[in-house]
Design a protein around this motif. Sequence first.
Motif, PDB file in Angstrom:
ATOM      1  N   LYS A 227       0.819  -1.221   0.000  1.00 41.55           N
ATOM      2  CA  LYS A 227       0.000   0.000   0.000  1.00 41.55           C
ATOM      3  C   LYS A 227       0.843   1.257   0.000  1.00 41.55           C
ATOM      4  O   LYS A 227       0.644   2.166  -0.812  1.00 41.55           O
ATOM      5  CB  LYS A 227      -0.923  -0.026   1.227  1.00 41.55           C
ATOM      6  CG  LYS A 227      -1.768   1.220   1.390  1.00 41.55           C
ATOM      7  CD  LYS A 227      -2.680   1.092   2.605  1.00 41.55           C
ATOM      8  CE  LYS A 227      -3.543   2.341   2.771  1.00 41.55           C
ATOM      9  NZ  LYS A 227      -4.470   2.189   3.922  1.00 41.55           N
ATOM     10  N   LYS A 228       1.826   1.342   0.903  1.00 39.11           N
ATOM     11  CA  LYS A 228       2.605   2.565   1.079  1.00 39.11           C
ATOM     12  C   LYS A 228       3.424   2.875  -0.184  1.00 39.11           C
ATOM     13  O   LYS A 228       3.421   4.006  -0.681  1.00 39.11           O
ATOM     14  CB  LYS A 228       3.531   2.420   2.294  1.00 39.11           C
ATOM     15  CG  LYS A 228       4.374   3.653   2.612  1.00 39.11           C
ATOM     16  CD  LYS A 228       5.114   3.445   3.929  1.00 39.11           C
ATOM     17  CE  LYS A 228       5.916   4.695   4.322  1.00 39.11           C
ATOM     18  NZ  LYS A 228       6.973   5.000   3.364  1.00 39.11           N
ATOM     19  N   VAL A 229       4.125   1.857  -0.703  1.00 43.87           N
ATOM     20  CA  VAL A 229       4.986   2.086  -1.865  1.00 43.87           C
ATOM     21  C   VAL A 229       4.148   2.453  -3.093  1.00 43.87           C
ATOM     22  O   VAL A 229       4.505   3.356  -3.864  1.00 43.87           O
ATOM     23  CB  VAL A 229       5.841   0.835  -2.145  1.00 43.87           C
ATOM     24  CG1 VAL A 229       6.648   1.030  -3.436  1.00 43.87           C
ATOM     25  CG2 VAL A 229       6.762   0.565  -0.976  1.00 43.87           C
ATOM     26  N   ALA A 231       1.202   3.890  -3.209  1.00 44.16           N
ATOM     27  CA  ALA A 231       0.656   5.246  -3.066  1.00 44.16           C
ATOM     28  C   ALA A 231       1.747   6.292  -3.268  1.00 44.16           C
ATOM     29  O   ALA A 231       1.530   7.317  -3.935  1.00 44.16           O
ATOM     30  CB  ALA A 231       0.010   5.397  -1.687  1.00 44.16           C
ATOM     31  N   GLU A 232       2.918   6.046  -2.707  1.00 41.82           N
ATOM     32  CA  GLU A 232       4.010   7.021  -2.843  1.00 41.82           C
ATOM     33  C   GLU A 232       4.493   7.092  -4.300  1.00 41.82           C
ATOM     34  O   GLU A 232       4.826   8.179  -4.799  1.00 41.82           O
ATOM     35  CB  GLU A 232       5.164   6.633  -1.922  1.00 41.82           C
ATOM     36  CG  GLU A 232       4.860   6.840  -0.444  1.00 41.82           C
ATOM     37  CD  GLU A 232       5.997   6.394   0.455  1.00 41.82           C
ATOM     38  OE1 GLU A 232       5.965   6.737   1.653  1.00 41.82           O
ATOM     39  OE2 GLU A 232       6.917   5.694  -0.037  1.00 41.82           O
ATOM     40  N   THR A 233       4.558   5.952  -4.962  1.00 38.25           N
ATOM     41  CA  THR A 233       4.991   5.942  -6.368  1.00 38.25           C
ATOM     42  C   THR A 233       4.021   6.733  -7.236  1.00 38.25           C
ATOM     43  O   THR A 233       4.428   7.492  -8.120  1.00 38.25           O
ATOM     44  CB  THR A 233       5.104   4.494  -6.872  1.00 38.25           C
ATOM     45  OG1 THR A 233       5.989   3.764  -6.021  1.00 38.25           O
ATOM     46  CG2 THR A 233       5.627   4.460  -8.299  1.00 38.25           C
ATOM     47  N   GLU A 235       2.050   9.135  -6.163  1.00 43.63           N
ATOM     48  CA  GLU A 235       2.114  10.546  -5.781  1.00 43.63           C
ATOM     49  C   GLU A 235       3.273  11.254  -6.468  1.00 43.63           C
ATOM     50  O   GLU A 235       3.146  12.410  -6.894  1.00 43.63           O
ATOM     51  CB  GLU A 235       2.223  10.656  -4.258  1.00 43.63           C
ATOM     52  CG  GLU A 235       2.161  12.080  -3.729  1.00 43.63           C
ATOM     53  CD  GLU A 235       0.831  12.772  -4.074  1.00 43.63           C
ATOM     54  OE1 GLU A 235      -0.194  12.080  -4.145  1.00 43.63           O
ATOM     55  OE2 GLU A 235       0.855  14.001  -4.268  1.00 43.63           O
ATOM     56  N   ALA A 253      -4.437   1.086  -4.130  1.00 42.29           N
ATOM     57  CA  ALA A 253      -3.498   1.114  -3.001  1.00 42.29           C
ATOM     58  C   ALA A 253      -4.241   1.102  -1.676  1.00 42.29           C
ATOM     59  O   ALA A 253      -3.855   0.382  -0.731  1.00 42.29           O
ATOM     60  CB  ALA A 253      -2.615   2.364  -3.114  1.00 42.29           C
ATOM     61  N   ASN A 254      -5.307   1.882  -1.597  1.00 42.62           N
ATOM     62  CA  ASN A 254      -6.053   1.948  -0.332  1.00 42.62           C
ATOM     63  C   ASN A 254      -6.733   0.621   0.002  1.00 42.62           C
ATOM     64  O   ASN A 254      -7.084   0.380   1.163  1.00 42.62           O
ATOM     65  CB  ASN A 254      -7.104   3.063  -0.412  1.00 42.62           C
ATOM     66  CG  ASN A 254      -6.463   4.441  -0.389  1.00 42.62           C
ATOM     67  OD1 ASN A 254      -5.342   4.619   0.108  1.00 42.62           O
ATOM     68  ND2 ASN A 254      -7.156   5.430  -0.942  1.00 42.62           N
ATOM     69  N   PRO A 258      -2.532  -4.620   5.187  1.00 42.43           N
ATOM     70  CA  PRO A 258      -1.159  -4.686   5.720  1.00 42.43           C
ATOM     71  C   PRO A 258      -0.531  -6.059   5.463  1.00 42.43           C
ATOM     72  O   PRO A 258      -1.166  -7.090   5.671  1.00 42.43           O
ATOM     73  CB  PRO A 258      -1.351  -4.415   7.206  1.00 42.43           C
ATOM     74  CG  PRO A 258      -2.606  -3.625   7.297  1.00 42.43           C
ATOM     75  CD  PRO A 258      -3.496  -4.148   6.211  1.00 42.43           C
TER      76      PRO A 258
END
Length: 412
Positions: A227-229, A231-233, A235, A253-254, A258
């Motif tokens: 999820k984190k990667v 979303a950051e990619t 963004e 992503a959301n 986990p």
Amino acid sequence: MRSLDLAVLLAAGSPGGSSCLASTTSLEPAGGRHTSVAPAKFAERGKKGGVYAYEQRYLGDESRYAVVIDSKQSQLNRAEQALAQAVEDGHPLLSRVPHVQVTYERDGMVERYYDLTLPHRVFDGHIRAGMIDGQPTTQTAAYRAVRDATPANARALLETSPVTLVFGGWDSSRRSRQGRWRSALVGEIVGFVSASRDGTGVLTEPKPGMRGGARVDPVGMQINLGKKVMAETAERQRAELSPGNYDGIVKVANGIKPGDAKSASALGLGGIPPTLDQLAGVACDTIIRTHVLSFATLRQMRFGAGVEGDAACRALLAALALNALARSDAELYLRANCDLVEAEVPMVRLDQRGGEFLDVEPLSIDAADLLLSEALAHAEKVADVTWSGLALRVTGNPDIVSGAVDTDAEEK
């Protein structure tokens, strides 16, 4: 065989003249007759993906199915693009053709658009929404003269946007007195295909085959992100992604729990396994490019110059159309997997009425330039025509360009 000269155009532009000039060319796949071609795709209402347009036509005396390889709209766009490129290149003669320019400033870059390439030509929304010398375009006397032009006197269009008279235009959003100008030049490329007949002998519409599509990612055929990667990619690339694509990636992503990961294919990562999910090319035994210039259409227009002067103005428009045709015919660029070559010299015929025709030599670019030059000189002399290039300079509305979103996938 007679050359297409100014005398021919003047005669055709006078009452009782030729109805049409037709140019036909046999084409064939550049790779040989054994190869297929990629026709134009059209959207089908309510369905994803594109379809080919099949129509029943006559080839000689035989009723056949033909697939539209390049539509009328596309052929006219290619002719207009050829003129626009010549103007951009500073061609000494074509730079004199009156045109309208709209400029936008986006991301520090100046973008220029012309009535030569905007879809509604001089009546295009980008022109109407702009400003000329600080005044709304539609409130200027020069543009109001263009909008109020009629076939009884099309002088304002002739000296501001003659391409609208040649390729057509419709002032469809105007409350009244809408300008409706049909295109004097039309054209298309079609390919004749084999088709079976049912038990009653009726032709069955062909159905295209499917071809495989695949993409190999040397890093990995599937790349999964948490999820984190993900979303950051997304963004980091947000400014370059379409809003719909960005929102879709964020939504995926959301939804990642986990410790879990999902495919990052929406970010262009990972491969695509071969699947038969794309329209295949079409085999054609005969491909024909056709263009028709209607002098009957041009003769509906008057320019306030008397009989001789009006004929000169029509000859000038015809010469402009033929110039665009010569330039676009010289560039057989359509799309990927649709490279064609001319199989023979184009055949150009001028209707002489009563079932008689005059075969004329096809125009080269140099010959078309000479013809346009002579037609312009004659129109200047007998009709007081003035062609001096850029006729209206429009500053585009910045709110429009800031709201532009390009979400269509490019045709590869």
